[in-house]
Design a protein around this motif. Sequence first.
Motif, PDB file in Angstrom:
ATOM      1  N   CYS A  52      -2.320  -3.256   1.819  1.00  0.00           N
ATOM      2  CA  CYS A  52      -2.361  -2.073   2.674  1.00  0.00           C
ATOM      3  C   CYS A  52      -1.213  -2.133   3.667  1.00  0.00           C
ATOM      4  N   VAL A  54      -1.078  -0.030   6.318  1.00  0.00           N
ATOM      5  CA  VAL A  54      -1.441   0.727   7.530  1.00  0.00           C
ATOM      6  C   VAL A  54      -1.658  -0.178   8.755  1.00  0.00           C
ATOM      7  N   ASN A  55      -2.104  -1.416   8.508  1.00  0.00           N
ATOM      8  CA  ASN A  55      -2.211  -2.423   9.580  1.00  0.00           C
ATOM      9  C   ASN A  55      -3.110  -2.002  10.749  1.00  0.00           C
ATOM     10  N   CYS A  56      -4.280  -1.457  10.471  1.00  0.00           N
ATOM     11  CA  CYS A  56      -5.189  -1.080  11.567  1.00  0.00           C
ATOM     12  C   CYS A  56      -5.570  -2.332  12.360  1.00  0.00           C
ATOM     13  N   PHE A  58      -8.141  -3.001  14.022  1.00  0.00           N
ATOM     14  CA  PHE A  58      -9.553  -3.404  13.984  1.00  0.00           C
ATOM     15  C   PHE A  58      -9.941  -3.980  12.629  1.00  0.00           C
ATOM     16  N   CYS A  59      -8.968  -4.130  11.725  1.00  0.00           N
ATOM     17  CA  CYS A  59      -9.295  -4.473  10.330  1.00  0.00           C
ATOM     18  C   CYS A  59      -8.914  -5.910  10.022  1.00  0.00           C
ATOM     19  N   PHE A  61      -9.488  -7.041   6.840  1.00  0.00           N
ATOM     20  CA  PHE A  61      -9.533  -7.052   5.373  1.00  0.00           C
ATOM     21  C   PHE A  61      -8.155  -6.995   4.721  1.00  0.00           C
ATOM     22  N   TYR A  62      -7.247  -6.245   5.329  1.00  0.00           N
ATOM     23  CA  TYR A  62      -6.000  -5.951   4.618  1.00  0.00           C
ATOM     24  C   TYR A  62      -5.063  -7.158   4.507  1.00  0.00           C
ATOM     25  N   GLY A  97      -9.542   1.126  -1.377  1.00  0.00           N
ATOM     26  CA  GLY A  97      -8.537   0.081  -1.156  1.00  0.00           C
ATOM     27  C   GLY A  97      -8.619  -0.362   0.274  1.00  0.00           C
ATOM     28  N   GLY A  98      -7.629  -0.935   0.688  1.00  0.00           N
ATOM     29  CA  GLY A  98      -6.253  -0.841   0.985  1.00  0.00           C
ATOM     30  C   GLY A  98      -5.533   0.451   0.565  1.00  0.00           C
ATOM     31  N   VAL A  99      -4.557   0.806   1.423  1.00  0.00           N
ATOM     32  CA  VAL A  99      -3.666   1.904   1.084  1.00  0.00           C
ATOM     33  C   VAL A  99      -2.397   1.255   0.525  1.00  0.00           C
ATOM     34  N   ILE A 130      -7.537   8.777   4.091  1.00  0.00           N
ATOM     35  CA  ILE A 130      -6.202   8.192   4.294  1.00  0.00           C
ATOM     36  C   ILE A 130      -5.568   7.794   2.965  1.00  0.00           C
ATOM     37  N   LYS A 178      -2.587   5.441  11.250  1.00  0.00           N
ATOM     38  CA  LYS A 178      -3.542   6.176  10.426  1.00  0.00           C
ATOM     39  C   LYS A 178      -3.373   7.684  10.612  1.00  0.00           C
TER      40      LYS A 178
HETATM   41  S1  SF4 Z   1      -7.650  -1.419   4.652  1.00  0.00           S
HETATM   42 FE1  SF4 Z   1      -8.229   0.503   5.704  1.00  0.00          FE
HETATM   43  S2  SF4 Z   1      -8.957  -0.145   7.740  1.00  0.00           S
HETATM   44 FE2  SF4 Z   1      -7.810  -1.912   6.817  1.00  0.00          FE
HETATM   45  S3  SF4 Z   1      -5.690  -1.664   7.557  1.00  0.00           S
HETATM   46 FE3  SF4 Z   1      -5.790  -0.579   5.608  1.00  0.00          FE
HETATM   47  S4  SF4 Z   1      -6.304   1.560   6.173  1.00  0.00           S
HETATM   48 FE4  SF4 Z   1      -6.733   0.281   7.956  1.00  0.00          FE
END
Ligand code: SF4
Length: 349
Positions: A52, A54-56, A58-59, A61-62, A97-99, A130, A178
């Motif tokens: 991904c 996007v690097n949120c 709060f996440c 997982f990515y 996903g991930g984006v 997204i 995002k």
């Molecule tokens: S997996 Fe989703 S929440 Fe996690 S960084 Fe990517 S877009 Fe953001």
Amino acid sequence: MKRVSKQEALKLIKEASLEELGRLATIKKRALHPNKITTFVVDRNINYTNICWVNCKFCAFYRHKKDEDSYILSFEEIGKKIEELMEIGGTQILFQGGVHPNLKLEWYEDLVEWIAKRYPDVTIHGFSAIEIDYIARISKVSVEDVLRRLHVKGLYSIPGAGAEILSDKVRDVIAPNKIDVSKWLEVHKIAHKIGMRSTATMMFGTIEKDEDIVEHWEHIRSLQDETGGFRAFIMWSFQSANTELKTQIPEIRKQSANRYLRLLAVSRLFLDNFQNIQSSWVTQGSHIGQLALMFGANDLGSTMMEENVVAAAGVANHMNQDEMITLIKDIGEIPAKRDTAYNILEVYA
Ligand code: SF4
């Protein structure tokens, strides 16, 4: 019953007693669900990639492509997971996903078609707003084109993920890369227009104020008035372990059960055009998840055969179908297995 205004919702959040909120939310729930049936779905979370861009903050997982533990599942690996789900009577995959920075629409079309043809009895509840928006941009087509082309291949339902808090000033801090509020709403509106259905979600407990939460509810209530396309509302609290946001803002606190139940109850009162509200036992734990049924929720969500995103943030609650049935019976309600469209498949009287 008169519609709850934004000011009234704020007053309820700030001033009403927990007991009173539970009472009011239960009255509202009973008006919509007089038969005392509480539903759940047997599904599996499949995260087809954790890559991904996007690097949120709060996440947890990515991953980036160069990371050792980044992955994209092959179609065969996805198929194996679906077959394991079918063995336990599952009917839905929550597919996200991930984006991924490079995958284009044709890859997603092949994937959806491959799943839909091989496993026609399993519903793909997949691709957040997204992901849809990014697939459109990288493929140089419109969001509507992406949705229409995936719909033709067998995608009928999209999850509400990525909503977090629908307030741009909050999103600019917690997930600056995002899509903004208007884009999230636009993707769902178009999906509803072409005949898809979706869910609306909310993640609270970062930097938002009560006013931002009510703004979020106002956005989804208005869109639901317009399209009627949301099947359910699901909210959960931010899980902070292993996240950049917790490092940057250490004063962010774990949200209490009191806070979760209060907000859930007010959401049931405010979102008067949402038939279904899910309890989020995955983040709150099974017993708060059970209590949520007394604060407006009429659905215990899914058995979540595989959960990766919340687990990456340090929370690993588990529940199987039998435990769900027991929890629902425990509070005097009637458990029933449902499908993605909330059709009842089996009642456990
Ligand atoms: S997996 Fe989703 S929440 Fe996690 S960084 Fe990517 S877009 Fe953001």
